[in-house]
Scaffold this motif. Structure first.
Motif, short mmCIF file in Angstrom:
data_model
loop_
_atom_site.label_atom_id
_atom_site.label_comp_id
_atom_site.label_asym_id
_atom_site.label_seq_id
_atom_site.Cartn_x
_atom_site.Cartn_y
_atom_site.Cartn_z
N SER A 10 31.01 44.46 51.12
CA SER A 10 31.64 45.25 50.06
C SER A 10 31.91 46.69 50.51
N THR A 13 35.24 45.97 53.24
CA THR A 13 36.44 45.23 52.79
C THR A 13 36.67 45.45 51.30
N LYS A 15 36.79 43.49 48.32
CA LYS A 15 36.30 42.14 48.03
C LYS A 15 37.24 41.32 47.16
N GLY A 48 32.44 39.99 53.42
CA GLY A 48 33.34 40.50 52.39
C GLY A 48 34.47 39.52 52.11
N SER A 49 35.69 40.05 51.99
CA SER A 49 36.82 39.19 51.62
C SER A 49 37.37 38.40 52.82
N HIS A 52 33.79 35.01 53.22
CA HIS A 52 33.39 34.25 52.03
C HIS A 52 34.50 33.34 51.52
#
Lengths: 246, 246
Positions: A10, A13, A15, A48-49, A52
Motif C-alpha cells: 500500500s 502502489t 492498491k 500491492g496492486s 495480489h
C-alpha cells in the motif's frame, strides 16, 4: 547496524488500480532511504496492486498451490515489474539497490516451511549493496508453487541475518487499539483483546499474526506509516515497538 | 532421468548484433525440447550478444569484479531480457519453463568459489517444472560482483543434482581435433595435444577448460551443435561424449 525495512504494497502502489505504482510515494520513500539509510539495509516490498491481483485471479495463496506455469509466470512477472520500479526509484536517488527474487532462491517444504538461502544477501550487504526482495510465488514441495508474502520474508531475513532493527512501513501508523497507536508490545497476551484472537493463526493474514511473528524475532521491530519512515531510519521509535529489549 | 541442457549464447542470440535474439534458432530449439524433453530437464543459457556486451563495456569478468551498481544492473537486466525471451519461447511450445536467476540465489567466496543453493531447482523439477537459468553477474565476497558463466552453472548443477546426462549445445559440432569431431574423451591427456595446454587453467575460457570441468563431473556430457540437440534429447550420442562411463 543492519536494518530490514519492509515497504508495504500500500506504500508503493495504488492498491485500487491494477499494476499501478504510486510514483510520488515511492520517490518520497526512496529519497528518505537515500538520505538516512547509511547502514546495512535490506529492503523488502509487498505486492500491492501487482501481485495480489494475479494471485487472486489464479486462485493461488500461501497454502493453495498451483502447477499452472502460466499463472506462476504471471504473478512472478508482475512482481518483477514492481520490483524493477522500486529498484529504479532507489537507484535514481543513489541507493545501490540490487534485485533479489525469492522464486530464484528459495522453496517451501511439503509442510509449508520456507527455506530461503541468505548467503547471497549477506554477501551483497557486506559488499555495500542494498538487496531489494519482494513478495513472490515460490516452489512448494507437493503443491507446485504458492505465494510467499513480504511479511514472511521479513521474518526469514530478520531471523537469518544479524539484524538490529526491523521496520514495517504500511498504511497504518502502528498497531491499533481502537483508534489509538499502541506504543509498545512485549507480550501477545497484553494486546490480544485489541487484535482479536481469531486472526492469530495466520502469520500474514492480519495484524495479530504479524505481531506474533515479530515477537518471535530476536530483534526489535517497529510498525509505522509513511510519516514514521524517516524517524525509523534515524534510529527513533515511531509507531509501535514490538518486542526484544536487550 | 534428469538432464541438464546448456544452450550456448551463439545458439539463441545473434552474436554480432547487440541484444538480438536469434528467433528462428530459439524457436526451433524450443520445439525440439518440447517434443523430446519428456524427462526432468534443467535449461541453462549463455549470454551471447546480451551479457557479453555489457560485461565488456563495464570491464567485469569472472575474476575482475565491480562495485558499480549500475554496471551490475545493466548486465543483469540484459540477461533478464534474454532469459525472458528463452522462457517465453519455451512456454509458447508448451514447456513448463520457470526462470531461476543466479544473482538472486548464489554468491562467490573471496577465493572465487561458487556457492549456488539448488534446493529450489530440485523442488521445481520434482513439481514438474523446467527451471531456466542463465549466465549472470553474482555477488563476490571482497570483489563486489563478478560474471558467472553458463558453463559454471552446468558444472554446479551437474554436480549438485542427480543428473544422468549433460548436454552443451553450441556453435561447434563437438570437441575438434583439427577439423574432425573427437567422438569420445575419457582422459584429458588423450586430447591435450588437440586442445592446447595453455587454455587448460580457465574453466570457461576455452574448450580445454570446458573438457577438464566436464571430465570432473560424475555424469556423461555431450558437446554438439544445433543438429545434435534432437539426438541428444532422444538419448543418442551426438558430437563428443565426455567422460563417466558407469
Amino acid at each position: 547496524m543492519t536494518i530490514v525495512l519492509k515497504l508495504g504494497g500500500s506504500v508503493v502502489t495504488d492498491k485500487d488500480a491494477p499494476e499501478t505504482v504510486d510514483r510520488e510515494a515511492l520517490e518520497a520513500a526512496s529519497r528518505t532511504i537515500a538520505a538516512h539509510g547509511d547502514r546495512d539495509l535490506v529492503v523488502i516490498h509487498g505486492g500491492g496492486s501487482f501481485g495480489h491481483h494475479h494471485a487472486a485471479e489464479h486462485g493461488v495463496s500461501r497454502t493453495t498451490g498451483t502447477h499452472d506455469t502460466e499463472a506462476i509466470r504471471a504473478i512472478h512477472g508482475a512482481m518483477g515489474r514492481l520490483n524493477a520500479a522500486v529498484v529504479d526509484a532507489l537507484a535514481a536517488e543513489g541507493v545501490p539497490a540490487i534485485p533479489v527474487r525469492p522464486l530464484s532462491a528459495g522453496r517451501r517444504s511439503a509442510g509449508g516451511e520456507l527455506q530461503l538461502p541468505t548467503e547471497q544477501v549477506k554477501t551483497l550487504l557486506a559488499e555495500g549493496f542494498v538487496p531489494v526482495l519482494h513478495g513472490d510465488v515460490i516452489a512448494h514441495e507437493e503443491h507446485g508453487a504458492t505465494i510467499l508474502s513480504g511479511d514472511e520474508l521479513v521474518c526469514a531475513l530478520g531471523g537469518a541475518l544479524s539484524v538490529d532493527r526491523v521496520g514495517l512501513c504500511s498504511a497504518v501508523p502502528g498497531v491499533l487499539d481502537g483508534g489509538d497507536v499502541i506504543p509498545e508490545i512485549d507480550a501477545f497476551e497484553d494486546v490480544a483483546h485489541a487484535l482479536g484472537a481469531s486472526e492469530s493463526t495466520d502469520v500474514t493474514g492480519g495484524m495479530a499474526g504479524k505481531v506474533r511473528a515479530l515477537l518471535d524475532l530476536e530483534t526489535t521491530a517497529f510498525v509505522f506509516d509513511r510519516n514514521g519512515l524517516e524517524p525509523f531510519l534515524k534510529g527513533e521509535e515511531p509507531g509501535t515497538r514490538i518486542g526484544w529489549e536487550r
